[in-house]
Structures are given as C-alpha cells and as structure tokens.
Motif scaffolding. Structure first.
Motif, PDB file in Angstrom:
ATOM      1  N   LEU A 225       1.294  -7.269  13.683  1.00  8.13           N
ATOM      2  CA  LEU A 225       2.117  -8.450  13.457  1.00  8.13           C
ATOM      3  C   LEU A 225       2.870  -8.254  12.149  1.00  8.13           C
ATOM      4  N   ALA A 226       4.151  -8.569  12.130  1.00  7.35           N
ATOM      5  CA  ALA A 226       4.938  -8.480  10.888  1.00  7.35           C
ATOM      6  C   ALA A 226       5.842  -9.694  10.796  1.00  7.35           C
ATOM      7  N   TRP A 227       5.856 -10.311   9.626  1.00 10.95           N
ATOM      8  CA  TRP A 227       6.635 -11.528   9.420  1.00 10.95           C
ATOM      9  C   TRP A 227       7.879 -11.182   8.627  1.00 10.95           C
ATOM     10  N   ASN A 228       9.026 -11.662   9.105  1.00  9.25           N
ATOM     11  CA  ASN A 228      10.289 -11.464   8.409  1.00  9.25           C
ATOM     12  C   ASN A 228      10.290 -12.342   7.154  1.00  9.25           C
ATOM     13  N   LYS A 229      10.236 -11.706   5.980  1.00  8.02           N
ATOM     14  CA  LYS A 229      10.138 -12.470   4.730  1.00  8.02           C
ATOM     15  C   LYS A 229      11.494 -13.026   4.293  1.00  8.02           C
ATOM     16  N   GLN A 230      12.585 -12.497   4.850  1.00 12.16           N
ATOM     17  CA  GLN A 230      13.911 -13.030   4.527  1.00 12.16           C
ATOM     18  C   GLN A 230      14.277 -14.220   5.406  1.00 12.16           C
ATOM     19  N   ASP A 231      13.768 -14.241   6.620  1.00  9.34           N
ATOM     20  CA  ASP A 231      13.998 -15.358   7.539  1.00  9.34           C
ATOM     21  C   ASP A 231      12.694 -15.640   8.268  1.00  9.34           C
ATOM     22  N   PRO A 232      11.897 -16.597   7.744  1.00 12.55           N
ATOM     23  CA  PRO A 232      10.538 -16.783   8.269  1.00 12.55           C
ATOM     24  C   PRO A 232      10.469 -17.408   9.655  1.00 12.55           C
ATOM     25  N   ASN A 233      11.617 -17.594  10.309  1.00 13.64           N
ATOM     26  CA  ASN A 233      11.583 -18.019  11.706  1.00 13.64           C
ATOM     27  C   ASN A 233      11.217 -16.861  12.640  1.00 13.64           C
ATOM     28  N   TYR A 234      11.273 -15.625  12.127  1.00 12.52           N
ATOM     29  CA  TYR A 234      11.110 -14.465  13.004  1.00 12.52           C
ATOM     30  C   TYR A 234       9.836 -13.679  12.693  1.00 12.52           C
ATOM     31  N   PRO A 274      12.721  -5.325   3.576  1.00 17.72           N
ATOM     32  CA  PRO A 274      12.378  -6.338   2.579  1.00 17.72           C
ATOM     33  C   PRO A 274      13.595  -7.055   1.996  1.00 17.72           C
ATOM     34  N   HIS A 275      14.793  -6.498   2.233  1.00 18.39           N
ATOM     35  CA  HIS A 275      16.003  -7.022   1.586  1.00 18.39           C
ATOM     36  C   HIS A 275      17.031  -7.523   2.600  1.00 18.39           C
ATOM     37  N   SER A 276      16.682  -7.493   3.887  1.00 18.35           N
ATOM     38  CA  SER A 276      17.641  -7.871   4.925  1.00 18.35           C
ATOM     39  C   SER A 276      16.887  -8.605   6.025  1.00 18.35           C
ATOM     40  N   SER A 277      17.472  -9.686   6.515  1.00 22.07           N
ATOM     41  CA  SER A 277      16.784 -10.485   7.533  1.00 22.07           C
ATOM     42  C   SER A 277      16.950  -9.918   8.945  1.00 22.07           C
ATOM     43  N   CYS A 278      17.851  -8.958   9.122  1.00 21.25           N
ATOM     44  CA  CYS A 278      18.140  -8.521  10.489  1.00 21.25           C
ATOM     45  C   CYS A 278      17.869  -7.038  10.736  1.00 21.25           C
ATOM     46  N   HIS A 279      17.127  -6.389   9.846  1.00 23.91           N
ATOM     47  CA  HIS A 279      16.794  -4.985  10.068  1.00 23.91           C
ATOM     48  C   HIS A 279      15.275  -4.807  10.120  1.00 23.91           C
ATOM     49  N   ILE A 280      14.854  -3.946  11.046  1.00 23.75           N
ATOM     50  CA  ILE A 280      13.433  -3.715  11.262  1.00 23.75           C
ATOM     51  C   ILE A 280      13.238  -2.259  11.645  1.00 23.75           C
ATOM     52  N   CYS A 281      12.090  -1.704  11.261  1.00 20.55           N
ATOM     53  CA  CYS A 281      11.779  -0.302  11.558  1.00 20.55           C
ATOM     54  C   CYS A 281      10.518  -0.242  12.405  1.00 20.55           C
ATOM     55  N   THR A 282      10.519   0.644  13.398  1.00 24.26           N
ATOM     56  CA  THR A 282       9.358   0.855  14.261  1.00 24.26           C
ATOM     57  C   THR A 282       9.034   2.348  14.296  1.00 24.26           C
ATOM     58  N   CYS A 283       7.768   2.685  14.545  1.00 32.77           N
ATOM     59  CA  CYS A 283       7.397   4.093  14.679  1.00 32.77           C
ATOM     60  C   CYS A 283       6.438   4.253  15.839  1.00 32.77           C
ATOM     61  N   SER A 284       6.366   5.469  16.360  1.00 28.46           N
ATOM     62  CA  SER A 284       5.730   5.652  17.668  1.00 28.46           C
ATOM     63  C   SER A 284       5.101   7.026  17.823  1.00 28.46           C
ATOM     64  N   ASP A 285       4.270   7.136  18.861  1.00 33.36           N
ATOM     65  CA  ASP A 285       3.721   8.427  19.263  1.00 33.36           C
ATOM     66  C   ASP A 285       4.788   9.365  19.827  1.00 33.36           C
TER      67      ASP A 285
END
Length: 340
Positions: A225-234, A274-285
């Motif tokens: 679980l990860a909470w968007n700290k710039q926009d806490p609706n997401y 941490p500095h943008s409300s609309c960018h997210i990073c994911t990593c995978s096998d």
C-alpha cells in the motif's frame, strides 16, 4: 570503513547517472535517509534476506571524494527486516532508524557506537507470551514522528508511542493477515491491506469504525500500500503474484480509478513521487522499474513514461524524499540508485 561490497558509478547518456552497490547478500529491505544531507551525499539502509536467524542491516553512503557508495555501518538483525525506515525528522538531534521483523526496533545511528549503530528500543506489546506474531510492515508518521504504526500476521495493527516506548492502541484491522500499513497526510488517517483482499481506512480519533474502500476481485490478497503524500485522495495497492497496480481514489470507493498493467510479471513494490502528485514508480519480477504519469486519469493509463531494465527481478524500490531526482531499486545482491 572498509566495505565487503563494491560500488561503481556509471555516467550514462544525457547526464543520466547510475550508482551501483554490491552487497554480500540478497537485498530485501531498503530505505533512504530523510535528513537534509549535502547534495548527492546519498545515505541508505539495506537489509539482508538470509535464510537464517541472524541477518544484517548495512548503512551505505556516497563517498564525496570517490563518488562511490561505501558501507559506513552494519549491525545484526534477527530474521530479515520486513521493512526499514529512517525517522522522517529532517533536522532531529538524534539519527534514528526503525526496523520490523519479530518486533519493532528503534536504532540510533551514532558514530561513537561500536558498529556505528546502537539499539535504542525494542517494542513488544505481548510480553506475557514467549511467542510473537511477526510484523509484516510499518509506517512512520511524518506529521508526528512520535507515532509508528505496525501491521502483523495476527490480523492486528498497533499504533506505538515512541517517547513512552509503548503501544497507544492495538486493533483487529482485517479478517486475515495484515500485510501493510500507511499513514496519509496528517497524523490521524491511516490505511491497511491484507490477505482478505481489502483496503481499510482508519482514523485514530475514532477507531471503533473502519471503512472498506476497496476489495479485490475474488478477494485476492493485497500485498503493499502506498499513499500519495501530495494528493491524499489517492492510494496505490498491489496484489500478490499479479502484474497489475491498482490506483484508488478514496472519494470513489470500491472502483479503481486506474489499473497499471505494463509489467509482465508480479509487481513487488510501488512508490509515489515525493514531489509530484501524478507520478508513481513500480517494480517487478520482469526486471523492470517503470515510472508512470497519471495526470490523464480517469482515462486509461496504458504505458509508462520511463522504463529501466535491471539485471534481475526487482524486489524493492524507494523514491528519495530528500533528493527526489533519485530512485533506489534492489535486485539480487545489488542496490542501484537511478536518476529519473
């Protein structure tokens, strides 16, 4: 301090840089220091995954002269640390690190100590029993750094008062194991996910009630679980053994606002910028770390804007809040820091 790992610096094209640190064991835990360091004086904590009782946590820092990453501290840890975090206080007089495994432990990073680190507190809410329910994860409250919340396989979440070194409250959060917990902005709202396939929302001011804001299809277990700290609706959550990342808008419960699906193997970690409300990073096998731009939501997000191919399954990912141009990933025995 000498290192039994090695580091390399690889300047890439267009000013991109990659720092690589070679650990002596598989890297499982990973955390950026949040203190205001000198520019690019990276400092991270790495936890081992060794199938024995005694595991390790290393503190790794960039050498300003050589530019390479070096081990500057190391300590033993019982079992692999399920999560590692540095204190969110950027200018605190003490330099604290927390880990979970069998218990929640608080460590003081102190150059005077024998290994550069000393145990400050071991927090146990079940001292009458010789057995403990392993802790799966925790989150350190940014608004009130005296608060840590832990999640456990015994279906509970516990909110800890660090000054008093005791539990403020413990609640049965899910019907099955709880795998992750995360605070929103502010000190009162947190969410958890677990093996029952639900995302649940809690408020420290009224813990009698919780709100189920999402349940996965067929109640498939939710791992992180990860909470968007710039926009806490997401919020973002990932399913066990699934290539998809689910983005939720807490104003529209039960339906994902986006599903990110470009990975070809299970997603292992997710981190919001941490500095943008609309960018997210994911990593995978699938050996990839992907960065996504979500600003066109609720239109479907089909492709990431950046992709990095690692040498092996990427099992951990952290985006630096103090130096937001940099993301750290871990695969096998390597940790890499990537400029994004």
């Amino acid at each position: 301090m000498a290192t039994d790992g090695s580091a390399e610096v690889r300047p890439g094209s267009k000013g991109k840089e990659i720092y690589t640190y070679q650990a002596p064991w598989v890297v499982f835990g990973l955390a950026w220091s949040q203190r205001q360091e000198e520019r690019n004086r990276f400092r991270l904590a790495l936890g081992s995954f060794i199938e024995e009782y005694t595991n390790k946590v290393q503190i790794v820092q960039r050498n300003a002269d050589s530019g390479s990453l070096e081990r500057v501290g190391e300590f033993d840890h019982p079992y692999p640390a399920t999560k590692i975090m540095w204190s969110p206080e950027k200018f605190a007089p003490t330099d604290l690190l927390a880990t979970t495994g069998d218990y929640l432990r608080i460590w003081n990073v102190n150059k005077e100590a024998e290994d550069g680190v000393e145990l400050k507190a071991l927090l146990n809410n079940n001292q009458k029993s010789e057995y403990c329910a392993p802790l799966t994860s925790f989150d350190w409250n940014e608004s009130d750094p005296n608060i840590i919340g832990t999640s456990s396989i015994d279906t509970t979440c516990t909110i800890w008062d660090l000054n008093a070194q005791q539990a403020k409250t413990q609640l049965i959060a899910h019907d099955k194991e709880v795998y992750d917990i995360a605070f929103a902005q502010g000190k009162n709202i947190f969410a958890s996910v677990g093996a029952d396939g639900s995302v649940r929302l809690f408020d420290l001011r009224s813990l009698e009630h919780s709100t189920i804001i999402y349940e996965s299809e067929n109640l498939h277990p939710l791992l992180r679980l990860a909470w968007n700290k710039q926009d806490p609706n997401y919020l973002a959550t990932i399913l066990t053994d699934s290539p998809r990342t689910v983005i939720l808008d807490i104003r529209v419960p039960s339906l994902p606002v986006a599903v990110l699906g470009a990975h070809s193997a299970c997603v292992n970690a997710v981190a919001w910028a941490p500095h943008s409300s609309c960018h997210i990073c994911t990593c995978s096998d699938d050996n990839q770390a992907l960065i996504w731009d979500l600003k066109s939501m609720p239109k479907p997000i089909d492709d990431p804007i950046l992709a990095y191919n690692a040498e092996d399954h990427v099992n951990q990912l952290q985006w630096s809040s103090s130096q937001p141009d940099w993301v750290a990933i871990a695969f096998n025995r390597k940790m890499q820091i990537l400029r994004v």
